[in-house]
Design a protein around this motif. Structure first.
Motif, PDB file in Angstrom:
ATOM      1  N   UNK A  58      -4.767 -47.689 107.237  1.00 45.12           N
ATOM      2  CA  UNK A  58      -5.441 -47.774 108.415  1.00 45.12           C
ATOM      3  C   UNK A  58      -5.853 -46.045 108.402  1.00 45.12           C
ATOM      4  N   UNK A  59      -6.911 -45.683 108.903  1.00 43.21           N
ATOM      5  CA  UNK A  59      -7.347 -44.317 108.842  1.00 43.21           C
ATOM      6  C   UNK A  59      -8.434 -44.146 109.651  1.00 43.21           C
ATOM      7  N   UNK A  60      -8.524 -43.092 110.708  1.00 38.60           N
ATOM      8  CA  UNK A  60      -9.572 -42.593 111.292  1.00 38.60           C
ATOM      9  C   UNK A  60     -10.253 -41.697 110.565  1.00 38.60           C
ATOM     10  N   UNK A  61     -11.782 -41.159 111.218  1.00 35.91           N
ATOM     11  CA  UNK A  61     -12.520 -40.625 110.242  1.00 35.91           C
ATOM     12  C   UNK A  61     -12.033 -39.421 109.619  1.00 35.91           C
ATOM     13  N   UNK A  62     -10.869 -38.606 110.684  1.00 35.18           N
ATOM     14  CA  UNK A  62     -10.455 -37.286 110.082  1.00 35.18           C
ATOM     15  C   UNK A  62      -9.497 -37.672 108.976  1.00 35.18           C
ATOM     16  N   UNK A  63      -8.907 -38.931 108.935  1.00 35.85           N
ATOM     17  CA  UNK A  63      -7.894 -39.126 107.859  1.00 35.85           C
ATOM     18  C   UNK A  63      -8.249 -39.680 106.494  1.00 35.85           C
ATOM     19  N   UNK A  64      -9.526 -39.906 106.548  1.00 35.39           N
ATOM     20  CA  UNK A  64     -10.015 -40.558 105.244  1.00 35.39           C
ATOM     21  C   UNK A  64      -9.834 -39.751 104.084  1.00 35.39           C
ATOM     22  N   UNK A  65      -9.732 -38.376 104.045  1.00 39.29           N
ATOM     23  CA  UNK A  65      -9.089 -37.831 102.715  1.00 39.29           C
ATOM     24  C   UNK A  65      -7.734 -38.307 102.374  1.00 39.29           C
ATOM     25  N   UNK A  66      -6.875 -38.460 103.422  1.00 41.85           N
ATOM     26  CA  UNK A  66      -5.415 -38.867 103.099  1.00 41.85           C
ATOM     27  C   UNK A  66      -5.583 -40.600 102.646  1.00 41.85           C
ATOM     28  N   UNK A  67      -6.392 -41.308 103.093  1.00 41.03           N
ATOM     29  CA  UNK A  67      -6.644 -42.733 102.874  1.00 41.03           C
ATOM     30  C   UNK A  67      -7.103 -42.503 101.073  1.00 41.03           C
ATOM     31  N   UNK A  68      -7.959 -41.677 100.815  1.00 40.05           N
ATOM     32  CA  UNK A  68      -8.430 -41.386  99.445  1.00 40.05           C
ATOM     33  C   UNK A  68      -7.279 -41.068  98.572  1.00 40.05           C
ATOM     34  N   UNK A  69      -6.379 -40.212  99.078  1.00 42.64           N
ATOM     35  CA  UNK A  69      -5.178 -39.886  98.211  1.00 42.64           C
ATOM     36  C   UNK A  69      -4.307 -40.725  98.068  1.00 42.64           C
ATOM     37  N   UNK A  70      -4.241 -41.692  98.860  1.00 41.66           N
ATOM     38  CA  UNK A  70      -3.353 -42.794  98.905  1.00 41.66           C
ATOM     39  C   UNK A  70      -3.746 -43.789  97.710  1.00 41.66           C
ATOM     40  N   UNK A  71      -5.177 -44.039  97.899  1.00 44.60           N
ATOM     41  CA  UNK A  71      -5.641 -44.835  97.098  1.00 44.60           C
ATOM     42  C   UNK A  71      -5.515 -44.631  95.523  1.00 44.60           C
ATOM     43  N   UNK A  72      -5.736 -43.023  95.393  1.00 49.00           N
ATOM     44  CA  UNK A  72      -5.526 -42.635  94.120  1.00 49.00           C
ATOM     45  C   UNK A  72      -4.039 -42.859  93.606  1.00 49.00           C
ATOM     46  N   UNK A  73      -3.181 -42.992  94.644  1.00 43.50           N
ATOM     47  CA  UNK A  73      -1.682 -43.136  94.169  1.00 43.50           C
ATOM     48  C   UNK A  73      -1.220 -44.543  94.025  1.00 43.50           C
ATOM     49  N   UNK A  74      -2.115 -45.471  94.350  1.00 45.34           N
ATOM     50  CA  UNK A  74      -2.032 -46.935  94.005  1.00 45.34           C
ATOM     51  C   UNK A  74      -2.176 -47.850  95.159  1.00 45.34           C
ATOM     52  N   UNK A  75      -2.537 -47.289  96.485  1.00 50.18           N
ATOM     53  CA  UNK A  75      -2.997 -48.229  97.691  1.00 50.18           C
ATOM     54  C   UNK A  75      -4.251 -49.020  97.287  1.00 50.18           C
ATOM     55  N   UNK A  76      -4.320 -50.070  97.754  1.00 50.93           N
ATOM     56  CA  UNK A  76      -5.477 -50.883  97.619  1.00 50.93           C
ATOM     57  C   UNK A  76      -6.869 -50.595  98.366  1.00 50.93           C
ATOM     58  N   UNK A  77      -6.866 -50.059  99.409  1.00 51.49           N
ATOM     59  CA  UNK A  77      -7.848 -49.450 100.254  1.00 51.49           C
ATOM     60  C   UNK A  77      -7.714 -49.179 101.599  1.00 51.49           C
ATOM     61  N   UNK A  78      -8.631 -49.072 102.497  1.00 49.68           N
ATOM     62  CA  UNK A  78      -8.242 -48.746 103.851  1.00 49.68           C
ATOM     63  C   UNK A  78      -9.077 -49.373 104.734  1.00 49.68           C
ATOM     64  N   UNK A  79      -8.741 -49.565 105.895  1.00 46.21           N
ATOM     65  CA  UNK A  79      -9.699 -50.010 107.113  1.00 46.21           C
ATOM     66  C   UNK A  79      -9.878 -49.157 108.134  1.00 46.21           C
ATOM     67  N   UNK A  80     -10.854 -48.835 108.466  1.00 46.90           N
ATOM     68  CA  UNK A  80     -11.210 -47.780 109.632  1.00 46.90           C
ATOM     69  C   UNK A  80     -10.954 -48.126 110.912  1.00 46.90           C
ATOM     70  N   UNK A  81     -10.357 -47.176 111.494  1.00 43.37           N
ATOM     71  CA  UNK A  81     -10.007 -47.447 113.028  1.00 43.37           C
ATOM     72  C   UNK A  81     -11.202 -46.635 113.899  1.00 43.37           C
ATOM     73  N   UNK A  82     -11.584 -47.028 114.895  1.00 44.18           N
ATOM     74  CA  UNK A  82     -11.301 -48.374 115.376  1.00 44.18           C
ATOM     75  C   UNK A  82     -11.770 -49.778 114.716  1.00 44.18           C
ATOM     76  N   UNK A  83     -10.609 -50.801 114.728  1.00 42.58           N
ATOM     77  CA  UNK A  83     -10.852 -51.979 114.188  1.00 42.58           C
ATOM     78  C   UNK A  83     -12.122 -52.634 114.527  1.00 42.58           C
ATOM     79  N   UNK A  84     -12.560 -53.137 113.505  1.00 39.75           N
ATOM     80  CA  UNK A  84     -13.729 -54.189 113.498  1.00 39.75           C
ATOM     81  C   UNK A  84     -13.375 -55.621 113.535  1.00 39.75           C
ATOM     82  N   UNK A  85     -13.871 -56.481 114.452  1.00 35.23           N
ATOM     83  CA  UNK A  85     -13.445 -57.708 114.178  1.00 35.23           C
ATOM     84  C   UNK A  85     -13.601 -58.286 112.655  1.00 35.23           C
TER      85      UNK A  85
END
Length: 149
Positions: A58-85
């Motif tokens: 889960x990542x806010x707009x400012x945390x997207x670079x960290x989410x991309x880093x995690x995806x490069x390390x093997x994470x499947x993806x990310x969900x943007x905060x605030x959560x959408x239904x």
């Protein structure tokens, strides 16, 4: 029913995501070994094994670079905060390789009536204005008496 493990430090985000997932029929697992999918925040993902269970960040707009880093390390993806239904449930379905949406074509048998759609729209508008009929009627562009009827 899919079992989910949550590794989210922020209490509000964890409880919000837990509530959304439980509403979708997911079960929150007690440990990572019991989970088919795990959610982590940008602070916790480094402590997880990303090779076994699909991990969604889960990542806010400012945390997207960290989410991309995690995806490069093997994470499947990310969900943007605030959560959408349904966003988290859709991400789970995709991570597990399942069909995300039903493949059925709309038919008259499963469509709503105009009356039920109108009722739902009026009820939603009234909830948005905390039951204030005058404000809801203005937003709907109808007379208050019409709304009352």
């Amino acid at each position: 029913m899919v079992s989910i493990a949550l590794f989210i430090q922020d209490t509000i985000q964890r409880l919000t995501l837990k509530t959304l997932l439980e509403a979708e029929g997911c079960v929150i697992a007690e440990s990572a070994k019991d989970a088919r999918v795990q959610f982590a925040d940008t602070e916790s993902w480094r402590d997880l094994d990303l090779s076994g269970t699909p991990t969604i960040l889960i990542a806010t707009a400012s945390e997207i670079p960290f989410a991309v880093e995690a995806m490069a390390a093997g994470a499947w993806g990310y969900v943007f905060v605030p959560f959408l239904p349904r966003e988290a449930a859709l991400a789970i379905s995709r991570a597990l390789g399942e069909k995300a949406l039903p493949d059925t074509k709309p038919t008259l048998a499963n469509s709503r009536t105009m009356e039920s759609a109108e009722f739902e729209h009026i009820a939603l508008t009234l909830r948005l204005f905390n039951g204030n009929q005058a404000k809801a009627a203005r937003a709907l562009n109808i007379a208050r008496d019409t709304l009352w009827r």
